[in-house]
Design an enzyme around this catalytic site. Sequence first.
Site, PDB file in Angstrom:
ATOM      1  N   TRP A 321     -40.496   2.034 -90.090  1.00  0.00           N
ATOM      2  CA  TRP A 321     -39.566   3.119 -89.782  1.00  0.00           C
ATOM      3  C   TRP A 321     -38.255   2.943 -90.527  1.00  0.00           C
ATOM      4  O   TRP A 321     -37.619   3.921 -90.929  1.00  0.00           O
ATOM      5  CB  TRP A 321     -39.305   3.144 -88.273  1.00  0.00           C
ATOM      6  CG  TRP A 321     -38.246   4.106 -87.837  1.00  0.00           C
ATOM      7  CD1 TRP A 321     -38.418   5.421 -87.498  1.00  0.00           C
ATOM      8  CD2 TRP A 321     -36.840   3.846 -87.678  1.00  0.00           C
ATOM      9  NE1 TRP A 321     -37.211   5.991 -87.144  1.00  0.00           N
ATOM     10  CE2 TRP A 321     -36.225   5.046 -87.239  1.00  0.00           C
ATOM     11  CE3 TRP A 321     -36.041   2.722 -87.845  1.00  0.00           C
ATOM     12  CZ2 TRP A 321     -34.858   5.139 -86.984  1.00  0.00           C
ATOM     13  CZ3 TRP A 321     -34.680   2.806 -87.592  1.00  0.00           C
ATOM     14  CH2 TRP A 321     -34.106   4.003 -87.157  1.00  0.00           C
ATOM     15  N   HIS A 322     -37.861   1.674 -90.762  1.00  0.00           N
ATOM     16  CA  HIS A 322     -36.580   1.412 -91.411  1.00  0.00           C
ATOM     17  C   HIS A 322     -36.571   1.810 -92.881  1.00  0.00           C
ATOM     18  O   HIS A 322     -35.494   2.073 -93.429  1.00  0.00           O
ATOM     19  CB  HIS A 322     -36.213  -0.072 -91.283  1.00  0.00           C
ATOM     20  CG  HIS A 322     -35.657  -0.438 -89.950  1.00  0.00           C
ATOM     21  ND1 HIS A 322     -36.456  -0.685 -88.851  1.00  0.00           N
ATOM     22  CD2 HIS A 322     -34.380  -0.585 -89.523  1.00  0.00           C
ATOM     23  CE1 HIS A 322     -35.685  -0.986 -87.816  1.00  0.00           C
ATOM     24  NE2 HIS A 322     -34.422  -0.918 -88.192  1.00  0.00           N
ATOM     25  N   GLY A 323     -37.704   1.829 -93.517  1.00  0.00           N
ATOM     26  CA  GLY A 323     -37.686   2.194 -94.922  1.00  0.00           C
ATOM     27  C   GLY A 323     -39.049   2.083 -95.567  1.00  0.00           C
ATOM     28  O   GLY A 323     -39.914   1.328 -95.102  1.00  0.00           O
TER      29      GLY A 323
END
Length: 477
Positions: A321-323
């Site tokens: 989700w962060h990247g």
Amino acid sequence: MLFSQLQFWVFFAGVFALYAVLPHRAQNRMLLVASYIFYGAWDWRFLGLIAFSTLVDYLVGARMGAENDPRRRKLLLSVSLLTNLGLLGVFKYLGFFVDSFVALSNAVGLPADPVVLGIVLPVGISFYTFQTLSYTIDIYRRDLKPCRDFLDFALFVAFFPQLVAGPIERARNLLPEIAQPRQLHWDAIGRGAVLCLVGLIKKIVIADAISPGVDAVYGNPNATGAEIIVATWLFAIQIYCDFSGYTDIARGVAKMLGFGLMRNFAQPYFATNPQEFWHRWHISLSTWLRDYLYISLGGNRGGRWHTYRNLMLTMVLGGFWHGAAWNFVLWGFYQGMLLSLHRALTGRRKGSKEGRRHGLGELLLRIATVALFFQVVCYGWLLFRAQSFEQIVTFTGRILTLNPADFGALAMPSVPVPALAGMLALLAWDLGTEARGNVRFYATWPLPFRAALYAVAIYLLAFGATTTPSAFIYFQF
């Protein structure tokens, strides 16, 4: 508009002036327009995207609330999931998957030409996507009734203080505050101003000032083990001050308008184990992952190995989700391994120990444990910050073969004195919050002491702020 720029505060002054004289319903309409202006200032082309997501989830929620057939309710939920995750997948992850496929094809001897997609990542899409998904999932679970007013729901999705980087608010918390009349109070305005002041110090006195040293080391292929360790310690401080600083400002601005956004950080580096860390770090995300992913996968209901599997899947997906990069996946895997190992060794325990009093022996043991676990967290930040898998391998090797003498010959930008002063002030602030279990631990101080506290904070901000503020790190997510 960055919270750390004068442009935002001019914008907010105008919003606040209008807000103070308008009745409740007009306040909501004005805030919705202001939120769209705020988001459009980043890139007006993505206003249609957030409006489309808002419309889909409003219609799905309204229809689902009136539907009793389980199959149709599940179909409606699928529409919301496919729409939101589909948009997120296209704009955030499609290029990553294409590049990964090309790299894999070339690795196995099947040459493939790289495809340049040129897709621009809409700022804040990960945050408002999760926020709207929680709304439809809660309605599906019958934990929430649909919002009847479309414009109120649109304000819930686009509320400008927390639109770009959270905290990820739940509809059951924020929608009632939007629907009910709000009153401006000097106490809330003062508390909000203090939060904004603390957040700005974290961001432009500390985080932005230590960023060059971190960038210099992670951009240097010849960095020594000592430089890597120091830069990673600094990055741990940078990302905490950067992200929690954003949250403080978002909560402060919202509080001045009469809204109470959730607390997103609770002194995370005072944690002694991974479970406690995730009770303290990015609380709105960790609770979202727990409630909508971990529990949906089965949580701890299927036995030990199913629990470990669910923990790993939750944290790997949380990392992704962060990247759209493999280092974020690896960071999520690392966090999942830590949580699984901790659970295997200790079982389930209450996470946060904020506000708990300790005897001297227990306190010294806790300090040592905190210091040790901080190093474990910092290795995770190395995975998070690294620019490639090759850099992770190289930097890890240099840490393992560290020459202690290298700490005396660090070739990296030094931390400015105001940033050092800001870090000491922040440590004192977090210690006060931790000891009292209350972010307003200073509220009972005599007026002269509180005045001195505010004066020191204003002095730090006025004379310690960097002249080249940068975007918040989590804007890229």
